[in-house]
Design an enzyme around this catalytic site. Structure first.
Site, PDB file in Angstrom:
ATOM      1  CG  ASP A 122      -2.866   9.060   7.347  1.00 41.91           C
ATOM      2  OD1 ASP A 122      -1.732   9.434   6.996  1.00 41.91           O
ATOM      3  OD2 ASP A 122      -3.093   7.904   7.751  1.00 41.91           O
ATOM      4  CG  ASP A 128      -2.077  -0.998   1.052  1.00 39.91           C
ATOM      5  OD1 ASP A 128      -2.316  -1.448  -0.088  1.00 39.91           O
ATOM      6  OD2 ASP A 128      -2.729  -1.338   2.050  1.00 39.91           O
ATOM      7  N   GLY A 129       2.026   1.191   0.640  1.00 38.18           N
ATOM      8  CA  GLY A 129       2.922   2.345   0.642  1.00 38.18           C
ATOM      9  C   GLY A 129       3.367   2.718  -0.763  1.00 38.18           C
ATOM     10  CB  ALA A 172      -7.484   6.984  10.959  1.00 39.38           C
TER      11      ALA A 172
END
Length: 296
Positions: free
Chosen positions: A147, A72-73, A190
């Protein structure tokens, strides 16, 4: 005729498994007589590839589709670079979680074939844009798919700040920081801070305090059209950081203001037809499977 003719490849550096998957992907795409363009940094890891290369930023301008091989990074970094080109992006998971890179390496040829033949779904994800101002003058900006996080950096002290949403004062807070999250980022940092999981189709932003000094401070969800302003207390004795997807950072000083809003450009993600958000959550977050057998 193929819908996607020029296909770019981005990969996470420093991983033998990623390079192995990219070689396999390259062979498959060339076998279908497609034009393959490698992102410059990954091309350097593949000597003798004999393919066209491009900077990450320009890859979106010359490609009909970009495939990201990594976790995902890797997808977060690619999303920020490719956003303005509007090129659709597809992910092959060579990381840990894989919320955004959802094709398993074992299904590479099968799933890529489906996408190339037009059997796929698309999904729009919005990003956040942030500007840090000092005495009213912009001193830095950043974009985030997941985020925007205000945090103390290496310091162990709490941060004191005020939050305004659409010009209205919300609260002053002393906490370890504050996470401003998109629905995409709601299953990332989050979530570990107690924030809600927000379905990607929702047009909302999550505001999640990190270990607040008061137990009454809870996460809130607001419209994605909201404009947020965070004022760092001028009495602060540390220099907190603002981070974007945990990858880029700006150092703030006491009294700085942080302005956050939704970006006008959106990322187009491509998924195989069998993609199921709740199944991904069950798999990645360890949710329980269905009880009983033979249910509809």
């Amino acid at each position: 005729m193929e819908q996607f003719r020029n296909i770019g490849i981005i990969g996470r550096l420093g991983s033998a498994k990623v390079l192995e998957t990219i070689r396999r992907l390259k062979r498959y795409l060339l076998g279908r007589h497609l034009n393959v363009i490698l992102e410059e940094s990954i091309a350097e890891m593949l000597p003798g590839h004999h393919l066209q290369t491009s900077s990450r930023k320009l890859l979106g301008e010359v490609c009909d589709l970009v495939i990201v091989v990594g976790g995902d990074g890797s997808m977060l970094g690619a999303a920020r670079a490719l956003l303005k080109s509007k090129v659709p992006v597809l992910g092959i998971n060579r990381g840990n979680l894989g919320f955004l890179t959802d094709i398993a390496p074992s299904q590479l040829e099968e799933k890529i074939a489906e996408v190339l033949s037009g059997r796929y779904t698309t999904e729009q994800r919005f990003l956040l844009e942030t500007e840090v101002r000092r005495n009213g003058v912009p001193i830095g900006q950043g974009d985030a798919l997941n985020d925007v996080v205000l945090h103390p950096g290496k310091s162990t002290r709490m941060i004191e700040f005020e939050l305004f949403i659409d010009g209205q004062f919300v609260y002053s807070l002393k906490a370890d920081g504050l996470i401003i999250s998109t629905p995409t980022g709601s299953t990332a940092y989050a979530l570990s801070a107690g924030g809600p999981i927000m379905h990607p189709k929702l047009d909302v932003i999550g505001v999640v305090p990190m270990y607040p000094h008061t137990l009454s401070s809870r996460p809130i969800v607001v419209s994605a059209d909201s404009e947020m302003k965070i004022i760092i207390s001028s009495d602060l004795t540390i220099y907190p950081l603002v981070s974007f997807d945990g990858q880029n950072h700006i150092t703030c000083t006491p009294g700085d203001t942080i302005h956050i809003q939704r970006k006008p450009h959106k990322l187009t993600l491509i998924h195989p037809l069998d993609h199921n958000y709740y199944a991904v959550c069950r798999d990645k977050l360890g949710w329980g499977s269905r009880l009983g057998q033979g249910e509809d």
